[in-house]
Design an enzyme around this catalytic site. Structure first.
Site: not given
Lengths: 266, 1011
Positions: B256, B327, B349, B512, B555-557, B791, B794
């Site tokens: 990823h 996602h 981002d 981020d 990875e808490s937002q 780009g 995934s």
């Protein structure tokens, strides 16, 4: 001197840039003011001639649109807001800003500016948020200074909770009589004036608002709230069907509202 | 009156007033009917707020209408359940609330509102639920069946009262959703001096997604004597990694985050041509190199590939940037949460580009299983219609609540997306070329000594292992901790604050916190200064007790990591406080060469920057191309009415059908800049090809945003698939009048696992598909001078559920951002006036392979999808595009619409919808383009490079003069009546009706049930 407009921001308000832009296009100075700067006294509303509460999703519309921001104003800024309104200065609330004004009781309001809620903006009958263009018609007999001299404009609605309702039908009659139900959804194929109390079919009335109400003013005509977005039609090329119309490109139909307010305070 | 902490349930529902409906209930009723075929008489929804706080009865009573319920239109209660108050008790009642620890945005807002009224209640908490009350439930539908339709056990709990409970007044009763406590684990070390089998086991057991070679590279790092000496000096176990180090490496080296397949060395064999070659990194060879070559020819490529999004210089005052991400895995598990997290994530981002850009437009493309799919759904997956609804709802909330318009998008359906939906979220951003302090905004300027701030949300146990999880296939055991729910309002407050900080010159560097959390964000930025020292004990937590490695990788937002000069710290923190945003100094940037992590005084990790970012060994992979074989498409001769009926069925195919019901609920006009909107035409219901926005208020320079995607062409050849995607994106942009001298692209690859293994025996073929797609991207982007500026890929879009493997078709989404010189000259796709002349630009060939009509006929039981897949001729296409662009500048084109899915016939019908009229066309001119064209190929073939335009009769000559040198066929005229008539040498070949077609086109995907 150019009139100064306080455009509120923060907590999920998100139309402040275009709201500042239209006031500037109309000849005013517009400042973006975070609500907390007013609450903390770093800025004073009294330094401004006009206040605008732009559209957005304050607090994500949780607990009802405009509710939590309305409470912040009602409990945190009560006296500043009352003073601003009672001193005869124009206020506009657009979309979420309108919801805030209704929930904090400034609209449709009363002579005493008692800040008690008498109407509401319920979920659209469609059950969902919608972005679509509508045609609005204005009441020439309304005291509203924001819409004076205007017949119709085409503007987009962008909301999930825009159905104007109250729990006391006699209030609707009272507001109608005093010209406070100033902006209504109409069928664009009908001639002006065609505003009616009978609820128009969806999607001409996008939310099935009572009496097709899209915007109201307070008894003085200075405080005005409107669900659709006049600031989103600041230029002809933002219209829904502008590529089909043979017209000179320039200022959009929504601008007159802002010109009116600037003219009023100048 | 003294009070104690207590839990009080406040409930709210819509009042029963004439002229007021319970829209939430009504929407639930229609959803049950549309998606599940369950028809109940009526549904009421009650919102519940459980408040845990020290409040008195008087205070509780005042809260009902001061906070929770609207006094005009709602009933509120706190002393009794509203279910008791309905005139007739409900048949079934179901309460749904979040599982402990899941983000509850309404609860958070409720708490904020509570604090407005009672600022002293600092230890209060609020948890929300919804109770659905049903009347008239069909006897064959069990309460549990209803519950299944209403909640997602991955993130929610439910409590159900059936008919007998309800008749006795036994109501559903969920307990307060308390965040689970976690046990702090002391930092541990992992012994890597073990066998290869054990190395693999360590990777698998820890969800690290590292292969043997990578585990060995880590093993040998800890054997290095100088590494051991340095570690010893700093108090770390010299010869073994800590758990935090291993986690941090796993995140940074995950597919990823580090795109190992695109960076691999590939031995490629083409059985058809005999080619044998070696490709050293697809990314460097086919994506980066063409852009670097184009960079020599243009002066507007500012920042490519290395930042969170690519940046171009739009004009002297502004630069713009674009990024799209997927996602997919989270959206499969929790469609709403996965999608909302996707959209607010890609917004970050943009905010993390340069010194911070402002997001101004979203573009979303989804690939789902067919919404009308009637086959069985493997255990553990949702029906496509539920995935569709959830993803749509998540993206709607994320975009609308953030005040970012969704200007453009697309939805693609194929059965293979049942295993994994593809959820592409893209965002365009804008920033001033220079900040008030003179710095160019696209260049980060960190210095050793700058303070590392974490800004926005707190860190919790949610979102642990997202990056590594998405680098694995989806199985029944996929962890729920990988699912999160985005919080747009926390993020919006942060965004407002960051942009103000940027303009005040307070930001040195920003990125981020997405995949990999702080380990990635601080680890990546540490590369710029040559090191960082991070103290995890300073990080604000959602719950106490998180272990060091968890804080590092969570990875808490809604978090950004920002570097600030020490002298600016005070101003930065004051700004955060004003906006009610949490900003905490958690470390400093250094130039020691190490990413050093501590928890207070305890050393947690020491990773050399060079090892962290360059230590991952290159993969070596094998690729082998053998062209697939398909049954050919089978067509028959039909009457004109029969062909009309074919078109009508085609119009109702989900891939072609109108998506208006869904798209209308995206705000596509906030910011007051949308010139060409998703819909156009007299009734604003005809589909637009691309978005045009004019982001500077009052200005007439614009931006064009478009997309191209055609996954099914991969069934025949992924080269054709990728070429078609790029061409479609450009074609769409040409239709609205893009400036062909400033176009930039984004490539988003979504592939099934292309690495040969026991689980993936056809890995070589899937890798060959990837090679071919990259070659097409290279060829076409060079020919169109369309550089990819950013780009994403995934690469594990497979699901193995119940032993069955479902792989997505190899998919390239190509997104385009271009300049528009004057938006007042923008063109829409709807025909304008009866009598206008209709032309087809571009050549039509007999190319029905993998076309929408071939799939339709196959689904109807006739033939296969085989045949020629559309081929690209970039020179020919570009010549036409330039001619069209020039004609548009002169105002000679009234409408332009791209021919893609369903070909000419569908494009013609859609242009007619916009003008409320029919058309008469004669197709014989297009037969001169190629031999072997038949009426099916002419009407439904999907040859690339074709645009259907209309022109005023008075301007025909000038228009045709502009088009000299391009293939431009006069076909006929827009009529003033309903029929759409197609003739071939005067003989009728298709008769149809615009209004009938429109009905079919609008009926399929009407999300509110029966129209």
């Amino acid at each position: 001197m150019r009139p100064r407009v306080a455009v509120l921001s923060g907590f999920g308000i998100n139309c402040e840039l275009e709201t500042m832009a239209v006031f500037r296009m109309a000849g005013a100075e517009a400042d973006r003011i975070h609500l907390n700067r007013l609450v903390r006294g770093e800025k004073k509303l009294s330094d401004y001639q006009i206040m605008a509460i732009p559209g957005g999703f304050s607090f994500g519309d949780h607990l009802g649109s405009g509710r939590l921001l309305g409470n912040r104003l009602r409990f945190g800024l009560r006296e500043q807001v009352r003073e601003f309104v009672t001193s005869g200065k124009p206020v506009i609330g657009i979309c979420n800003g309108f919801q805030v004004l209704v929930k904090m009781g400034l609209l449709p309001g009363d002579e005493d500016v008692s800040l008690s809620q008498t109407a509401s903006l319920a979920l659209n009958d469609s059950g969902q948020y919608e972005n679509r263009w509508t045609t609005l018609e204005f009441d020439h007999d309304s005291p509203c200074i924001w819409t004076s001299g205007m017949d119709r404009i085409r503007v987009p609605v962008r909301h999930g909770e825009g159905k104007f309702v109250t729990n006391d039908n006699s209030l609707m009659d009272k507001w109608a009589k005093s010209g406070q139900l100033v902006a209504r959804y109409v069928d664009p194929s009908k001639q002006y004036p065609s505003a009616s109390d009978e609820i128009l079919p969806y999607p001409i009335s996008p939310n099935q608002s009572w009496r097709n109400v899209a915007g109201v003013c307070d008894p003085t005509g200075l405080v005005f709230g409107i669900m659709p977005h006049p600031e989103a039609n600041h230029s002809t090329w933002l219209g829904a069907t502008w590529t089909r119309e043979k017209k000179e490109q320039g200022e959009g139909e929504g601008m007159q509202i802002f010109h009116n307010a600037i003219k009023y305070v100048s | 009156m003294p009070t104690t902490q207590r839990t009080t349930l406040f409930e709210v529902t819509t009042k029963e007033l004439a002229g007021l409906t319970d829209s939430r209930g009504e929407r639930t009723r229609s959803m049950l009917s549309a998606d599940y075929g369950i028809d109940v008489d009526s549904v009421r929804v009650i919102l519940g707020y459980q408040v845990r706080a020290e409040i008195s009865d008087t205070e509780a009573s005042s809260l009902v209408y001061d906070l929770f319920a609207d006094p005009v239109i709602e009933h509120g209660s706190w002393e009794y359940r509203l279910l008791e108050k309905f005139k007739h008790p409900p048949t079934v009642a179901i309460q749904v609330g979040y599982k402990p620890g899941v983000t509850d945005n309404s609860g958070q807002a409720g708490l904020d509102g509570l604090m407005t009224l009672f600022p002293a209640l600092t230890s209060a908490s609020v948890s929300t639920s919804r109770t659905y009350a049903f009347w008239g439930v069909p006897p064959e539908v069990s309460p549990e069946q209803l519950a299944v339709a209403l909640y997602n056990p991955m993130i929610e709990r439910s409590s159900v009262s059936g008919p007998s409970d309800c008749s006795k007044g036994h109501w559903p009763d969920l307990e307060f959703s308390e965040r689970p406590s976690v046990e702090f684990q002391n930092p541990a070390t992992v012994d890597l001096e073990v066998s290869d089998e054990d190395l693999i086991r360590i990777s698998q057991d820890g969800l690290l997604a590292l292969n043997l070679e990578e585990m060995r590279a880590i093993q040998s790092h800890y054997r290095d004597m100088s590494v051991r000496a340095s570690r010893k000096k700093n108090g770390l176990t010299p010869n073994r990694p800590t758990d935090a180090e291993l986690e941090c490496l796993a995140q940074t080296w995950s597919e990823h985050c580090s795109h190992k397949i695109f960076a691999s060395k590939i031995r490629h064999v083409d059985i058809q041509t005999g080619e044998e070659s070696v490709i050293d990194s697809l990314f460097r060879t086919h994506i980066m190199q063409p852009t670097l070559d184009i960079q020599k020819e243009v002066d507007w490529l500012l920042s490519i590939f290395h930042d969170n999004s690519g940046v171009i210089s739009w004009n002297d005052k502004w630069s713009v940037c674009i990024k799209a991400e997927t996602h997919n895995s989270p959206s499969a598990l929790d469609p709403f949460g996965g999608a909302i997290t996707g959209i607010v994530g890609v917004n970050r981002d943009i905010l993390g580009t340069g010194l911070g850009a402002r997001p101004i437009a979203n573009t979303d493309v989804f690939c789902f299983g067919p919404p009308d799919y009637s086959g069985s759904i493997p255990e553990g997956l949702f029906h496509p219609s539920r995935v569709f609804r959830g993803v749509h709802s998540g993206v709607r909330s994320g975009g609308n609540e953030s005040g970012i318009p969704t200007v453009n998008g697309s939805i693609v359906f194929d059965e293979r997306f049942i295993g994994k939906p593809l959820v592409f979220c893209g965002t365009i951003g804008i920033m001033p070329r220079r900040l008030p302090d003179g710095r160019e905004s696209h260049i980060k300027t960190p210095q050793p000594g700058d303070v590392v701030y974490m800004v926005g949300g707190r860190v919790g146990s949610d979102g642990i292992h997202g990056a590594t999880f998405s680098s694995l296939e989806l199985t029944e055991e996929s962890p729920s901790s990988a699912v999160q729910i985005g919080d747009p309002i926390t993020q919006k407050k942060m965004l407002d604050m960051i942009i103000e900080a940027r303009d005040a010159g307070l930001i040195q560097v920003i990125t981020d916190n997405g995949a990999g959390g702080l380990s990635s964000s601080v680890g990546e930025m540490a590369e710029l200064t040559g090191g960082a020292d991070l103290d995890l004990s300073k990080v604000p937590l959602k719950q106490e007790g998180l272990s060091s490695w968890e804080i590092l990788v969570s990875e808490s937002q809604e978090r950004m990591t920002v570097g600030v000069r020490p002298s600016d710290s005070e101003d930065f923190e004051a700004l955060a406080e004003l906006h009610e945003v949490e900003a905490t100094a958690v470390g400093i940037f250094t130039d020691t060469g190490d990413f050093f992590v501590r928890y207070g005084e305890i050393p947690v990790a020491q990773l050399p920057i060079s090892f962290l970012h360059d230590g991952c060994p290159q993969l070596s992979l094998d690729s082998e191309w053998i062209p697939p074989v398909h049954d050919p498409i089978s067509t028959s001769e039909l009457s004109p009415e029969g062909m009309g009926a074919v078109l009508q069925r085609l119009m109702s195919r989900p891939n072609i059908a109108s998506k208006e019901w869904w798209v209308r609920s995206y705000d596509h006009e906030v910011i007051a800049q949308s010139v060409i909107k998703p819909f156009c035409g007299a009734n604003s219901d005809a589909p637009s090809d691309a978005a045009v926005i004019a982001p500077i208020h009052g200005g007439t320079q614009g931006l064009v945003v478009s997309n191209g995607i055609s996954p099914r062409y991969s069934d025949i050849d992924s080269y054709a698939m990728a070429a078609a995607s790029v061409d479609e994106a450009l074609r769409n942009a040409v239709c609205v009048g893009v400036d062909l001298d400033m176009i930039a692209g984004l490539d988003n690859f979504c592939w099934p696992d292309p690495v040969e293994s026991e689980k993936t025996p056809d890995g070589r073929y899937k890798l060959a598909q990837l090679v071919r797609a990259n070659r097409a991207l290279d060829d076409v982007c060079r020919a169109y001078r369309l550089p990819c500026i950013s780009g994403k890929d995934s690469m594990k879009n497979d699901a193995t559920i119940g032993g069955e493997k479902i792989s997505v078709p190899p998919t390239l989404l190509f997104s385009l951002l271009g300049n528009h010189i004057d938006v007042r000259k923008a063109v829409s796709s709807d025909f304008k006036n009866p009598g206008d002349l209709i032309f087809l630009i571009g050549q039509t060939h007999q190319e029905l392979g993998a076309s929408e009509i071939s799939y339709m006929l196959r689904d109807e039981g006739v033939g296969g999808i085989g045949g020629e897949v559309p081929q690209i001729d970039t020179d020919r296409n570009m010549t036409s595009y330039r001619a069209i662009s020039s004609a548009m500048k002169k105002g000679l084109i009234q409408s332009a619409h791209d021919c893609s899915d369903g070909g000419l016939a569908v494009a013609l019908a859609e242009s007619c919808f916009g003008s409320n009229s029919g058309a008469k066309v004669e197709i014989s001119p297009i037969y001169s383009d190629s031999n072997g064209l038949d009426v099916w190929g002419a009407l439904f073939g999907e040859s690339l490079g074709r645009i259907l335009v209309s022109v005023r009769p008075s301007e025909r000559e000038s228009f045709e003069a502009e088009m000299a040198g391009s293939t431009c066929h006069y076909l006929g005229q827009v009529s003033d009546d309903d029929p759409i008539l197609v003739t071939m040498r005067g003989e009728s070949v298709m008769i149809s009706s615009m209004s009938t077609l429109r009905e079919s086109w609008k009926g399929t995907l009407h999300g509110g049930g029966k129209v």
